[in-house]
Design a protein around this motif. Structure first.
Motif, PDB file in Angstrom:
ATOM      1  N   ASP A   1      -1.354  12.104   5.191  1.00  0.00           N
ATOM      2  CA  ASP A   1      -1.994  10.906   5.719  1.00  0.00           C
ATOM      3  C   ASP A   1      -2.533  10.033   4.589  1.00  0.00           C
ATOM      4  O   ASP A   1      -2.519  10.417   3.413  1.00  0.00           O
ATOM      5  CB  ASP A   1      -3.102  11.250   6.715  1.00  0.00           C
ATOM      6  N   GLY A   2      -2.984   8.866   4.968  1.00  0.00           N
ATOM      7  CA  GLY A   2      -3.548   7.942   4.005  1.00  0.00           C
ATOM      8  C   GLY A   2      -4.030   6.682   4.689  1.00  0.00           C
ATOM      9  O   GLY A   2      -3.829   6.477   5.897  1.00  0.00           O
ATOM     10  N   PHE A   3      -4.664   5.814   3.900  1.00  0.00           N
ATOM     11  CA  PHE A   3      -5.191   4.567   4.452  1.00  0.00           C
ATOM     12  C   PHE A   3      -5.365   3.546   3.332  1.00  0.00           C
ATOM     13  O   PHE A   3      -5.309   3.880   2.138  1.00  0.00           O
ATOM     14  CB  PHE A   3      -6.535   4.796   5.151  1.00  0.00           C
ATOM     15  N   TYR A   4      -5.567   2.303   3.724  1.00  0.00           N
ATOM     16  CA  TYR A   4      -5.989   1.269   2.785  1.00  0.00           C
ATOM     17  C   TYR A   4      -6.950   0.331   3.498  1.00  0.00           C
ATOM     18  O   TYR A   4      -6.896   0.160   4.720  1.00  0.00           O
ATOM     19  CB  TYR A   4      -4.798   0.500   2.205  1.00  0.00           C
ATOM     20  N   VAL A   5      -7.833  -0.274   2.711  1.00  0.00           N
ATOM     21  CA  VAL A   5      -8.729  -1.325   3.186  1.00  0.00           C
ATOM     22  C   VAL A   5      -8.684  -2.440   2.159  1.00  0.00           C
ATOM     23  O   VAL A   5      -8.806  -2.179   0.947  1.00  0.00           O
ATOM     24  CB  VAL A   5     -10.180  -0.819   3.358  1.00  0.00           C
ATOM     25  N   GLN A   6      -8.507  -3.670   2.610  1.00  0.00           N
ATOM     26  CA  GLN A   6      -8.395  -4.778   1.666  1.00  0.00           C
ATOM     27  C   GLN A   6      -9.049  -6.041   2.219  1.00  0.00           C
ATOM     28  O   GLN A   6      -9.152  -6.236   3.433  1.00  0.00           O
ATOM     29  CB  GLN A   6      -6.929  -5.064   1.350  1.00  0.00           C
ATOM     30  N   GLY A   7      -9.497  -6.864   1.308  1.00  0.00           N
ATOM     31  CA  GLY A   7     -10.070  -8.152   1.661  1.00  0.00           C
ATOM     32  C   GLY A   7      -9.443  -9.255   0.832  1.00  0.00           C
ATOM     33  O   GLY A   7      -9.141  -9.061  -0.354  1.00  0.00           O
TER      34      GLY A   7
ATOM     35  N   ALA B   1       0.826  -1.205   0.000  1.00  0.00           N
ATOM     36  CA  ALA B   1       0.000   0.000   0.000  1.00  0.00           C
ATOM     37  C   ALA B   1       0.859   1.254   0.000  1.00  0.00           C
ATOM     38  O   ALA B   1       2.013   1.249   0.447  1.00  0.00           O
ATOM     39  CB  ALA B   1      -0.926  -0.003   1.209  1.00  0.00           C
ATOM     40  N   SER B   2       0.291   2.354  -0.494  1.00  0.00           N
ATOM     41  CA  SER B   2       1.043   3.611  -0.592  1.00  0.00           C
ATOM     42  C   SER B   2       1.549   4.088   0.763  1.00  0.00           C
ATOM     43  O   SER B   2       2.685   4.557   0.885  1.00  0.00           O
ATOM     44  CB  SER B   2       0.166   4.703  -1.215  1.00  0.00           C
ATOM     45  N   ILE B   3       0.725   3.981   1.811  1.00  0.00           N
ATOM     46  CA  ILE B   3       1.167   4.465   3.119  1.00  0.00           C
ATOM     47  C   ILE B   3       2.300   3.598   3.661  1.00  0.00           C
ATOM     48  O   ILE B   3       3.199   4.090   4.353  1.00  0.00           O
ATOM     49  CB  ILE B   3       0.001   4.525   4.135  1.00  0.00           C
ATOM     50  N   THR B   4       2.282   2.310   3.357  1.00  0.00           N
ATOM     51  CA  THR B   4       3.343   1.419   3.829  1.00  0.00           C
ATOM     52  C   THR B   4       4.671   1.806   3.214  1.00  0.00           C
ATOM     53  O   THR B   4       5.692   1.936   3.901  1.00  0.00           O
ATOM     54  CB  THR B   4       3.011  -0.036   3.505  1.00  0.00           C
ATOM     55  N   ASN B   5       4.689   1.998   1.884  1.00  0.00           N
ATOM     56  CA  ASN B   5       5.931   2.340   1.198  1.00  0.00           C
ATOM     57  C   ASN B   5       6.390   3.764   1.485  1.00  0.00           C
ATOM     58  O   ASN B   5       7.586   4.056   1.414  1.00  0.00           O
ATOM     59  CB  ASN B   5       5.757   2.161  -0.308  1.00  0.00           C
ATOM     60  N   THR B   6       5.456   4.677   1.798  1.00  0.00           N
ATOM     61  CA  THR B   6       5.804   6.088   1.938  1.00  0.00           C
ATOM     62  C   THR B   6       6.018   6.514   3.379  1.00  0.00           C
ATOM     63  O   THR B   6       6.928   7.300   3.669  1.00  0.00           O
ATOM     64  CB  THR B   6       4.693   6.966   1.311  1.00  0.00           C
ATOM     65  N   LEU B   7       5.218   6.020   4.306  1.00  0.00           N
ATOM     66  CA  LEU B   7       5.231   6.532   5.671  1.00  0.00           C
ATOM     67  C   LEU B   7       5.780   5.559   6.708  1.00  0.00           C
ATOM     68  O   LEU B   7       6.215   5.990   7.781  1.00  0.00           O
ATOM     69  CB  LEU B   7       3.819   6.964   6.083  1.00  0.00           C
ATOM     70  N   ALA B   8       5.752   4.261   6.429  1.00  0.00           N
ATOM     71  CA  ALA B   8       6.219   3.285   7.419  1.00  0.00           C
ATOM     72  C   ALA B   8       7.747   3.272   7.484  1.00  0.00           C
ATOM     73  O   ALA B   8       8.435   3.528   6.501  1.00  0.00           O
ATOM     74  CB  ALA B   8       5.695   1.895   7.077  1.00  0.00           C
ATOM     75  N   VAL B   9       8.278   2.973   8.668  1.00  0.00           N
ATOM     76  CA  VAL B   9       9.713   2.806   8.869  1.00  0.00           C
ATOM     77  C   VAL B   9      10.015   1.309   8.829  1.00  0.00           C
ATOM     78  O   VAL B   9       9.437   0.530   9.590  1.00  0.00           O
ATOM     79  CB  VAL B   9      10.168   3.402  10.213  1.00  0.00           C
ATOM     80  N   ALA B  10      10.916   0.907   7.933  1.00  0.00           N
ATOM     81  CA  ALA B  10      11.219  -0.510   7.767  1.00  0.00           C
ATOM     82  C   ALA B  10      12.420  -0.901   8.633  1.00  0.00           C
ATOM     83  O   ALA B  10      12.479  -0.568   9.811  1.00  0.00           O
ATOM     84  CB  ALA B  10      11.466  -0.814   6.293  1.00  0.00           C
TER      85      ALA B  10
END
Length: 411
Positions: A288-294, A140-149
């Protein structure tokens, strides 16, 4: 430095020589440590139906597609001596270190752990989940952009399979010239439902870190790892006079039998100091941002849960494999500013703050886990983006479509 062809060939031959089993390959017991070997090979293909920007723009060949060996990971793991577990991982494709750390369990039956080295920081449910079991080809965009790996540091964790608390302090990434900036991270999880194949997971995380160079640049690809351009971007000069950056994350996941619903929200704030430049005020910048997935396992396999993240099952019938259908909605907002009138009626408007753009997307996917070591993925991505372009003096909409495929071998 790019990895040599010989390095990649050795990694691939090692993978193909491994026996067909999902678990790691046991090597030996060395100084009371049970040493094992794991690996992951991924090859991707992207086809771009570009709208405004040429998504294959980094390759001046006029083609509308790209293919690449995405990952070639080699991992050594050890259990022992005593209460110590250790891991050393390297990605030959990216030419960088992965997890390189030791984890110590305090006491035989204790739920207290200390971890030193390079490891994924305690934030983002998707980032902490295993790469080989990603539900979609691109995170997701927020994972690649805002998360610290992964970063070098130390962490303390305490909990059970129903709840956990983790605190860490970190510095730069182990591989030179990659992520840097010291900081700390906190994450707490709680699974009020966790039995009989039904899991409800709730989590919250917070990361705060120094920007190091007093600039921050946030940008995102259009949900395609091989895309050569970013449709949303805070600019090549970055967000100036940036002191520190924090990210708060909220996460939730519900799994019942073969179905999993998952979502995350992240908000980043860049704390700034005054410079006297009107277009770069001392006000904090927010994104900010979010994702929803199933995800639905068509063949009926049940999802699991371990250490605060969901786990993906092996096929019940290895010969026919496990089939999945997946759907995700993703949104990222890098705008935090406005347009002010120019000095004259015909002059260009002036950007006050930062207008990095907005991007949303829908991704539909089908995954096939065959036997215990192979995975095939096919995704269709429809992107809807808008960003202010100074040369056009207007917001420019760019709405491409992308077809992505991945072949994966792992052990």
């Amino acid at each position: 430095m790019k990895p040599s062809r010989n390095t990649l060939a050795v990694a691939l031959l090692a993978a193909l020589a491994a026996p067909a089993a999902h678990a790691e390959v046991a090597i030996d017991v060395i100084h009371d440590s049970e040493v094992s070997f794991e690996g992951l090979i991924q090859a991707d293909y992207n086809w771009f139906d570009s709208d405004v920007a040429n998504l294959n723009g980094d390759v001046p060949d006029g083609l509308d597609s790209d293919q690449e060996l995405r990952r070639a990971e080699i991992v050594l793991k050890g259990k022992g001596p005593g209460n110590v577990d250790w891991v050393v991982g390297y990605d030959a494709k990216a030419d960088k270190w992965l997890d390189v750390n030791a984890k110590y369990k305090l006491g035989g039956d204790s739920n207290h752990y200390l971890q030193l080295g390079q490891f994924k920081q305690p934030n983002s449910l998707e980032e902490l989940s295993s790469t080989k079991n990603n539900d979609f080809i691109a995170k997701a965009s927020i994972t690649n952009t805002l998360a610290v790996a992964r970063r070098l540091g130390g962490a303390y964790s305490y909990g059970t399979n129903d709840w956990s608390l983790t605190a860490s302090y970190f510095g730069r990434e182990l591989t030179r010239n990659l992520a840097h900036g010291s900081g700390y991270g906190l994450r707490g999880t709680w699974a009020p439902i966790n039995q009989g194949g039904n899991v409800l997971h709730l989590g919250v995380s917070y990361v705060d870190m120094d920007t190091d160079a007093d600039t921050v640049r946030l940008r995102a690809r259009p949900l395609a790892d091989l895309a050569g351009v970013r449709l949303v971007d805070t600019g090549s000069t970055g967000i100036l006079n940036a002191d520190r950056m924090s990210v708060i994350g909220l996460e939730g996941m519900y799994a019942t039998g073969p179905f999993k619903l998952q979502g995350e929200y992240m908000k980043a704030q860049v704390y700034r100091y005054a410079t006297g430049v009107a277009t770069q005020p001392a006000d904090a910048y927010d994104a900010d941002g979010f994702y929803v997935q199933g995800v639905w396992n068509l063949t009926g396999e049940k999802f699991g849960y371990k250490a605060g993240v969901p786990t993906t099952p092996l096929p019940d019938n290895p010969g026919s494999g496990m089939w999945q259908l997946a759907l995700r909605y993703d949104r990222l907002d890098l705008n935090d500013g406005y347009l002010a009138p120019g000095a004259t009626p015909t002059a260009a408007p002036v950007v006050r703050g930062v207008l990095g753009g907005e991007q949303s997307s829908i991704t539909a996917g089908v995954n096939w886990y065959w036997r215990s070591n192979f995975k095939f993925m096919l995704n269709y991505v429809k992107v809807d983006s808008s960003r202010y372009i100074s040369s056009a003096r207007a917001d420019v909409d760019d709405d491409p479509s992308i077809v992505e495929a991945r072949v994966q071998f792992y052990w």
